[in-house]
Write a protein that holds these residues in place. Structure first.
Motif, PDB file in Angstrom:
ATOM      1  N   VAL A 331       1.036  -1.064   0.495  1.00  0.00           N
ATOM      2  CA  VAL A 331       0.111  -0.446  -0.334  1.00  0.00           C
ATOM      3  C   VAL A 331       1.264   1.281  -0.271  1.00  0.00           C
ATOM      4  N   LEU A 332       0.637   2.089  -1.041  1.00  0.00           N
ATOM      5  CA  LEU A 332       1.120   3.007  -0.591  1.00  0.00           C
ATOM      6  C   LEU A 332       0.611   4.395  -0.045  1.00  0.00           C
ATOM      7  N   VAL A 333       1.109   5.010   0.557  1.00  0.00           N
ATOM      8  CA  VAL A 333      -0.085   6.175   2.012  1.00  0.00           C
ATOM      9  C   VAL A 333       1.891   7.632   1.889  1.00  0.00           C
ATOM     10  N   GLU A 334       0.528   8.206   1.423  1.00  0.00           N
ATOM     11  CA  GLU A 334       1.296   9.693   1.159  1.00  0.00           C
ATOM     12  C   GLU A 334       1.225  10.160   1.244  1.00  0.00           C
ATOM     13  N   GLU A 335       1.608  10.887   2.534  1.00  0.00           N
ATOM     14  CA  GLU A 335       1.778  12.064   4.207  1.00  0.00           C
ATOM     15  C   GLU A 335       1.843  13.316   3.566  1.00  0.00           C
ATOM     16  N   PHE A 336       1.022  14.683   3.908  1.00  0.00           N
ATOM     17  CA  PHE A 336       1.286  15.636   3.840  1.00  0.00           C
ATOM     18  C   PHE A 336       2.012  16.206   5.099  1.00  0.00           C
ATOM     19  N   THR A 337       2.763  16.760   5.039  1.00  0.00           N
ATOM     20  CA  THR A 337       3.206  17.658   6.448  1.00  0.00           C
ATOM     21  C   THR A 337       4.514  19.159   5.670  1.00  0.00           C
ATOM     22  N   THR A 338       3.955  19.889   6.404  1.00  0.00           N
ATOM     23  CA  THR A 338       5.252  21.125   6.327  1.00  0.00           C
ATOM     24  C   THR A 338       6.029  21.378   7.718  1.00  0.00           C
ATOM     25  N   GLN A 339       7.141  22.438   7.536  1.00  0.00           N
ATOM     26  CA  GLN A 339       8.177  23.248   8.361  1.00  0.00           C
ATOM     27  C   GLN A 339       6.698  24.003   9.494  1.00  0.00           C
ATOM     28  N   VAL A 362       5.262   1.474   1.550  1.00  0.00           N
ATOM     29  CA  VAL A 362       5.672   2.169   1.258  1.00  0.00           C
ATOM     30  C   VAL A 362       4.883   3.756   1.287  1.00  0.00           C
ATOM     31  N   ARG A 363       5.562   4.255   2.254  1.00  0.00           N
ATOM     32  CA  ARG A 363       5.603   5.821   2.162  1.00  0.00           C
ATOM     33  C   ARG A 363       6.522   6.661   1.462  1.00  0.00           C
ATOM     34  N   ILE A 364       5.709   7.967   0.996  1.00  0.00           N
ATOM     35  CA  ILE A 364       6.621   9.622   0.715  1.00  0.00           C
ATOM     36  C   ILE A 364       5.970  10.737   1.228  1.00  0.00           C
ATOM     37  N   ALA A 365       6.524  11.357   1.586  1.00  0.00           N
ATOM     38  CA  ALA A 365       5.575  12.311   2.065  1.00  0.00           C
ATOM     39  C   ALA A 365       6.271  13.729   1.303  1.00  0.00           C
ATOM     40  N   HIS A 366       4.432  14.433   1.192  1.00  0.00           N
ATOM     41  CA  HIS A 366       4.389  15.370   0.188  1.00  0.00           C
ATOM     42  C   HIS A 366       4.829  16.766   1.329  1.00  0.00           C
ATOM     43  N   HIS A 367       5.597  17.296   1.120  1.00  0.00           N
ATOM     44  CA  HIS A 367       6.222  18.941   1.464  1.00  0.00           C
ATOM     45  C   HIS A 367       5.146  20.108   1.452  1.00  0.00           C
ATOM     46  N   THR A 368       4.135  19.899   1.541  1.00  0.00           N
ATOM     47  CA  THR A 368       2.961  20.623   1.260  1.00  0.00           C
ATOM     48  C   THR A 368       1.443  20.506   2.030  1.00  0.00           C
ATOM     49  N   GLY A 369       0.262  21.184   1.742  1.00  0.00           N
ATOM     50  CA  GLY A 369      -0.743  21.222   2.454  1.00  0.00           C
ATOM     51  C   GLY A 369      -1.514  22.864   3.487  1.00  0.00           C
ATOM     52  N   TYR A 370      -0.151  22.044   4.368  1.00  0.00           N
ATOM     53  CA  TYR A 370      -0.189  23.299   5.368  1.00  0.00           C
ATOM     54  C   TYR A 370       0.589  24.510   4.871  1.00  0.00           C
ATOM     55  N   PHE A 371       0.237  25.410   3.862  1.00  0.00           N
ATOM     56  CA  PHE A 371       1.790  26.304   3.152  1.00  0.00           C
ATOM     57  C   PHE A 371       2.497  25.395   2.566  1.00  0.00           C
ATOM     58  N   GLU A 378       8.097  21.008  -6.823  1.00  0.00           N
ATOM     59  CA  GLU A 378       7.198  21.495  -7.495  1.00  0.00           C
ATOM     60  C   GLU A 378       6.483  20.301  -8.094  1.00  0.00           C
ATOM     61  N   GLU A 379       6.401  19.087  -8.345  1.00  0.00           N
ATOM     62  CA  GLU A 379       5.159  18.263  -8.548  1.00  0.00           C
ATOM     63  C   GLU A 379       4.468  18.339  -7.592  1.00  0.00           C
ATOM     64  N   SER A 380       5.114  17.872  -6.086  1.00  0.00           N
ATOM     65  CA  SER A 380       3.661  17.970  -5.139  1.00  0.00           C
ATOM     66  C   SER A 380       3.041  19.251  -4.828  1.00  0.00           C
ATOM     67  N   THR A 381       3.551  20.075  -5.611  1.00  0.00           N
ATOM     68  CA  THR A 381       2.159  21.525  -5.470  1.00  0.00           C
ATOM     69  C   THR A 381       1.391  21.332  -6.373  1.00  0.00           C
ATOM     70  N   GLU A 382       1.489  21.074  -7.066  1.00  0.00           N
ATOM     71  CA  GLU A 382       0.883  20.554  -8.551  1.00  0.00           C
ATOM     72  C   GLU A 382      -0.445  19.817  -8.154  1.00  0.00           C
ATOM     73  N   LEU A 383      -0.143  18.886  -7.246  1.00  0.00           N
ATOM     74  CA  LEU A 383      -0.561  17.390  -7.263  1.00  0.00           C
ATOM     75  C   LEU A 383      -1.717  18.121  -5.933  1.00  0.00           C
ATOM     76  N   ASN A 384      -1.806  18.939  -5.237  1.00  0.00           N
ATOM     77  CA  ASN A 384      -1.897  19.805  -3.994  1.00  0.00           C
ATOM     78  C   ASN A 384      -3.508  19.581  -4.103  1.00  0.00           C
TER      79      ASN A 384
END
Length: 653
Positions: A331-339, A362-371, A378-384
């Motif tokens: 299972v692909l788990v995509e996390e959304f997190t930012t500083q 399997v995990r990957i983390a997009h640094h987007t969502g809350y700012f 860039e690709e994470s912001t495209e997918l937001n």
């Protein structure tokens, strides 16, 4: 455009605000914690009145700053023509708040046809909690054109005052903040603005409005099994209805199942849950549409909301060429997190507790969502927008296999909040399916030149779908200085550092159920990011290939209907892992089957067959094509042919 967001009553609500305005859902209580019921002042069951809401005020909404607010109910042309010639003589509105209510000031009743030029604009003094009925000084004559009814006023920050009721028709709600002529997005799928109009005249409303809302569907089923389809049947109109006929079935089949709801569904009344068990009859794997629709016996005011569609995976485990027999599903788990997200450390911790040691994830983390931050790509912001379905985004959050987990009345997108480890594990378990694809990653990395060559290949069996391959590089052990909500250094894992494919994946050509893809990427010593919380500087973040992983997954990306965008399988491989040959050519015209008590290999140019157990022991070999009797279990078959090599995992039943 600014958007509203319903704040969840969880520990993370502080990080789930939008960047501009937001709405909040509050229960009204007295000092003893009792719910105060605000009943409508008079009966409005008359079919001359325009009333979409229920009688009881349920909640209030607010904005996060002092500003003007305008709320309107849209009356469509069909309803306006039914009441053409009648006069609106009264407008009733409801206010609702927590017990520290100070309300809205300078309220003016509105009737308008174009949102800019008001036909009626009348100041009123009703700013206390509850319902307020206002008699118009100048009644409005309904012309048969679309128009709006409602009110406007000034609202203080953090004061919840605009009343809503449960059920009803949320699609007709319009909210404007400040001087904007563009309505905010209404994100309360179970609530309707507490506004109605009383009309006088000879004309009556004759058409009800049946609404079908999705609830849940079994995400995957084998041939011969049943899938459960659940939906709500609601009253989205202004008069009650009964004897509603509901149909459900696969859109690619002629037969449908039918049920009748005999009970009356009042305006703003409780929705009726209806369930169907659809039998699956298929000889192959496919992503199929299920449609559920309803009609009132006397016609319908708006047929656009009478139908809802779901997507489910159906398959046949006895299909001739079946990746289900040998591919391991993860299972692909995509996390959304930012500083800048104050609640993300807790959300990340919940994910770690839930998924630690879970080899099937399997995990990957997009640094987007809350700012965004200095680790954002860039690709994470495209997918937001895709992930959040165009509504306000938030963090912390996660998506599992790009499948909508919660019932359809909740979050408008597919992202949900990592409330606690138990819920996370339960949600991930709910999306698990058999493996409809295999994802094999081979790579060659040169630490001297930092050149990374990646080869991904495998098999794919879902028909009528154009699969896409997404390949990313992630990095563990990245230290974040200044993480909001954490003291000292905070370490990020699974952070996406680069996409080796387009954000939405590379379209794959599948031939004889097989695909392959290759790329070369030079890992830079530093990756430059133009994103941070203020968007006014760039960062160069060093890379550490020793902590990097290649993650590849097969999905069906659909921008229009996100529910079709399933992930079929995912795999990962460490950049510093053993270099594997990436030039091996796949043998053509070779078929390998795991059967009852034996393994069969078919092909004219087969020179040698080797069969291994999953722990690497040789279980048998053949000099050419044929079959071999073997005990029940999982095996790895390697076929050497004149035109290449084919390796496949199969199961003996």
């Amino acid at each position: 455009m600014r958007t509203f967001l319903l704040l969840a009553t969880v520990a993370f609500c502080g990080a789930m605000t939008t960047h501009t305005a937001y709405a909040q859902k509050l229960s009204m209580q007295d000092n003893d914690g009792r719910i105060i019921r605000n009943e409508i002042p008079a009966s409005t069951a008359d079919n001359k009145n325009i009333k979409y809401c229920s009688d009881e005020l349920n909640n209030g909404i607010n904005i996060n700053k002092d500003d003007k607010i305008k709320v309107l109910i849209e009356v469509n042309e069909t309803l306006a023509k039914q009441l053409e010639g009648n006069k609106i003589t009264k407008i009733c509105y409801g206010l609702k708040s927590n017990y520290d209510f100070t309300g809205i000031s300078d309220i003016q009743i509105l009737v308008t046809e174009d949102l800019k030029r008001n036909k009626v604009r009348q100041a009123v003094t009703g700013t206390t909690p509850g319902w307020h009925e206002v008699e118009l000084n100048e009644p409005y004559t309904i012309t048969g054109k679309k128009f709006y009814i409602g009110y406007q006023g000034n609202m203080r920050a953090n004061i919840s005052a605009v009343g809503t009721t449960l059920n009803g028709n949320p699609d007709i709600c319009k909210v404007f903040i400040g001087d904007s002529d563009e309505a905010e997005t209404w994100t309360f799928p179970e609530e309707t603005l507490a506004i109605y109009a009383v009309t006088e005249g000879d004309r009556e409303i004759t058409l009800p409005d049946v609404r079908v809302d999705k609830v849940n569907i079994t995400p995957c089923a084998n041939n011969g099994e049943n899938i459960l389809v659940q939906a709500y049947v609601k009253n989205a109109g202004t008069i009650p209805f009964s004897n509603t006929e509901i149909k459900c079935g696969f859109t690619d089949e002629n037969n449908t199942e039918t049920q009748t709801i005999e009970a009356e569904i009042p305006v703003g009344g409780e929705p009726q849950l209806i369930e169907f068990m659809l039998p699956v009859n298929t000889d192959h794997a496919s992503l199929r549409e299920v449609t559920i629709s309803g009609n009132a016996a006397t016609g319908d005011l708006n047929e656009n909301d009478n139908k809802a569609s779901y997507y489910t995976l159906t398959y046949n485990k006895d299909e001739k060429y079946n990746v289900l027999d040998y591919a391991e599903k993860k299972v692909l788990v995509e996390e959304f997190t930012t500083q800048k997200c104050v609640n993300c450390p807790l959300g990340h911790s919940n994910m770690e507790v839930a998924l630690d040691g879970e080899e099937s994830v399997v995990r990957i983390a997009h640094h987007t969502g809350y700012f965004t931050d200095k680790f954002t790509v860039e690709e994470s912001t495209e997918l937001n927008e895709f992930f959040f379905n165009g509504t306000s985004s938030f963090a912390p959050g996660y998506v599992a296999d790009r499948t909508k987990i919660n019932t359809y009345q909740e979050y408008p997108g597919m992202v949900i909040v990592p409330n606690n480890p138990v819920d996370i594990l339960g949600n991930i378990e709910s999306v698990k399916t058999p493996a409809f694809a295999s994802v094999n990653i081979r790579k060659n990395y040169n630490p001297e030149t930092r050149e990374l060559r990646v080869f991904v290949s495998g098999d794919f069996i879902v028909r009528d779908v154009t699969p896409r391959l997404t390949v990313v590089l992630t990095e563990d052990g990245i230290v974040s200085d200044g993480q909001s909500g954490a003291t000292g250094d905070f370490t990020y894992d699974h952070t996406i550092r680069a996409f080796l494919t387009p954000a939405t994946g590379a379209e794959l050509e599948v031939k004889d159920n097989h695909y392959q893809w290759a790329a070369t990427y030079v890992i830079p010593e530093k990756i430059t990011s133009a994103y941070d919380a203020s968007y006014d500087m760039t960062y160069e973040v060093p890379t550490n290939p020793e902590n990097m992983n290649i993650v590849a997954f097969i999905s069906n990306h659909d921008e229009v209907n996100r529910e079709k965008s399933r992930v079929f399988n995912v795999n990962s491989y460490a950049v510093n892992g053993e270099n594997l040959a990436i030039t091996e050519s796949r043998a053509e015209n070779v078929e390998i089957y795991g059967l009852q008590g034996e393994i069969a290999v078919i092909g004219e140019d087969v020179a040698n067959v080797q069969i291994f157990t999953t722990d690497g022991r040789l279980a048998g070999s053949m000099a050419n094509a044929g079959s071999m009797a073997l005990p029940k279990g999982l095996y790895i078959v390697k076929v050497y042919a004149d035109n290449g090599i084919q390796t496949q995992k199969v199961s003996v039943r």
